[in-house]
Design a protein around this motif. Structure first.
Motif, PDB file in Angstrom:
ATOM      1  N   ASP A   4       0.859  -1.184   0.000  1.00  0.00           N
ATOM      2  CA  ASP A   4       0.000   0.000   0.000  1.00  0.00           C
ATOM      3  C   ASP A   4       0.892   1.229   0.000  1.00  0.00           C
ATOM      4  OD1 ASP A   4      -3.075  -0.652   0.617  1.00  0.00           O
ATOM      5  OD2 ASP A   4      -1.814  -2.151   1.594  1.00  0.00           O
ATOM      6  N   LEU A   8      -3.650   8.589  -1.062  1.00  0.00           N
ATOM      7  CA  LEU A   8      -3.738   7.154  -1.338  1.00  0.00           C
ATOM      8  C   LEU A   8      -3.282   6.935  -2.777  1.00  0.00           C
ATOM      9  CD1 LEU A   8      -7.264   6.592   0.275  1.00  0.00           C
ATOM     10  CD2 LEU A   8      -5.016   6.488   1.381  1.00  0.00           C
ATOM     11  N   SER A  23      -1.406   3.936  -4.451  1.00  0.00           N
ATOM     12  CA  SER A  23      -1.542   2.685  -5.194  1.00  0.00           C
ATOM     13  C   SER A  23      -1.668   1.497  -4.248  1.00  0.00           C
ATOM     14  CB  SER A  23      -0.337   2.462  -6.126  1.00  0.00           C
ATOM     15  OG  SER A  23       0.840   2.214  -5.366  1.00  0.00           O
ATOM     16  N   LYS A  24      -2.175   0.374  -4.792  1.00  0.00           N
ATOM     17  CA  LYS A  24      -2.276  -0.886  -4.061  1.00  0.00           C
ATOM     18  C   LYS A  24      -1.833  -2.027  -4.980  1.00  0.00           C
ATOM     19  CE  LYS A  24      -5.714  -1.936  -1.368  1.00  0.00           C
ATOM     20  NZ  LYS A  24      -5.043  -1.994  -0.034  1.00  0.00           N
ATOM     21  N   ASN A  71     -10.065  -1.589  -5.770  1.00  0.00           N
ATOM     22  CA  ASN A  71      -8.804  -0.945  -5.392  1.00  0.00           C
ATOM     23  C   ASN A  71      -8.556   0.316  -6.207  1.00  0.00           C
ATOM     24  OD1 ASN A  71      -8.318  -2.906  -3.519  1.00  0.00           O
ATOM     25  ND2 ASN A  71      -6.787  -4.009  -4.726  1.00  0.00           N
ATOM     26  N   VAL A  83      -7.777   4.158  -4.623  1.00  0.00           N
ATOM     27  CA  VAL A  83      -6.574   4.982  -4.782  1.00  0.00           C
ATOM     28  C   VAL A  83      -6.915   6.256  -5.561  1.00  0.00           C
ATOM     29  CG1 VAL A  83      -5.103   2.954  -4.714  1.00  0.00           C
ATOM     30  CG2 VAL A  83      -5.829   3.851  -6.927  1.00  0.00           C
TER      31      VAL A  83
END
Length: 352
Positions: A104, A124, A126-127, A159, A163
């Motif tokens: 994360d 936020l 990236s994942k 996801n 993000v």
């Protein structure tokens, strides 16, 4: 008498001036000749004091306390990476293993600092999740295109909606997270993404409620409180230990204890060693002639480093080992299963 007193005062002034200056030989740029001039003497004790005051993590009489000196307009990295290797031995002795990884990427931008309170944007970014088992690896990465597999595509879509958002955090100079807001905008985007892939209304609402429980103010406040600042309020000396305990089971009977030691403060880096875990916990229940036994043990050790100037976390690298054993016996025959997990929990892996 007055003249003598005046001369004495002048003499004291001259002596005082001499204590604060020194003679230095240098070349006069106008004439090219060597000349001697007097320059102020820098008080090294005062200089050291000024430098110390510019540290976020500084000592007073050998006791270090953790504060934050973050720069307005500057962005600080906070990337979490966890790798888990799990091995299961079934009752026949056959072993199966799998590896999972999760990254994360976040960052914290300081917008303002007023009345000892930081206004910070949590970005936020990236994942990434991956799983490997039986020679096959699957990856869900928001920096890459959507996977073709429908289940993986669903995960990627959620996801991707998560993000790119920002949350607003208020934190005081000592690292206490006062509030985190901005979740409604995130929930709205995630709900819209879920609506495109989960057609049943009841199922979608159930998913959204579960998502909110795992991504809310309390969850993030707990996480950042554990990672950003955990020095004892009274401060700590180099070589000194302190412990923090938290519930590892819903009923609070099982405690996870983390022992910290301030290892050293050198070259602008504050290093803390981490040990601890959960001692072996056993549970045995018998019913209708069948006994069910279970034991669990967890140990952890590693290092956390902070930037002494800003107080921000530079890196964390902690290894966690978990062993769980389970057996069933009727007095004549018994079966057992063992599960072992080895995890690496890293913050800002590029700095480790």
């Amino acid at each position: 008498m007055k003249n003598i007193l005046a001369i004495a005062l002048i003499s004291l002034t001259i002596v005082s001036c001499k204590k604060e200056t020194k003679k230095v030989t240098k070349v006069d740029p106008a004439t090219g000749k060597t000349i001697t001039v007097e320059v102020p003497v820098v008080d090294s004790a005062k200089t050291t004091q000024v430098k110390t005051e510019n540290f976020a993590i500084k000592d007073s009489a050998g006791i270090y306390k953790h504060t934050f000196l973050l720069e307005k307009g500057k962005t600080y990295p906070f990337v979490t990476y966890q790798k888990d290797l799990q091995e299961v031995t079934d009752p026949t002795g056959k072993k199966a293993s799998g590896t999972s990884e999760a990254t994360d990427e976040m960052s914290f931008t300081v917008n303002d600092f007023k009345n000892n309170i930081y206004d910070i944007s949590i970005n936020l970014i990236s994942k990434r999740n991956s799983q490997s088992s039986n020679g096959k690896t699957t990856v869900v990465d928001t920096k890459q295109a959507a996977p073709k597999d429908e289940q993986l595509k669903t995960m990627w879509t959620i996801n991707k909606a998560l993000v790119g958002n920002k949350l607003d955090m208020k934190m005081n100079k000592n690292g206490k997270v006062i509030s985190i807001t901005g979740f409604d905008a995130v929930y709205k985007k995630v709900n819209a993404a879920a609506a495109s892939i989960i057609k049943d209304e009841k199922t979608r609402q159930g998913f959204l409620e579960n998502f909110k429980q795992n991504f809310d103010e309390k969850m993030l406040k707990d996480q950042f409180s554990k990672n950003l600042s955990f020095f004892p309020a009274k401060g700590v000396k180099i070589g000194e230990n302190w412990s923090v305990s938290e519930n590892a089971s819903p009923d609070g009977k099982v405690k996870l204890t983390t022992n910290y030691t301030l290892k050293n403060v050198k070259n602008g880096v504050v290093e803390i060693s981490v040990k601890g875990g959960i001692p072996t916990k056993s549970d045995k229940k018998s019913q209708n002639g069948v006994t069910h036994s279970m034991s669990t043990e967890l140990s952890q050790n590693g290092t956390i480093k902070f930037d002494q100037n800003s107080g921000w976390i530079k890196s964390q690298n902690i290894g966690v080992n978990t062993t769980q054993k389970e057996s069933i016996s009727d007095g004549k025959k018994s079966q057992s299963m063992t599960s072992k997990s080895t995890s690496s929990v890293i913050i800002n892996p590029s700095n480790k």
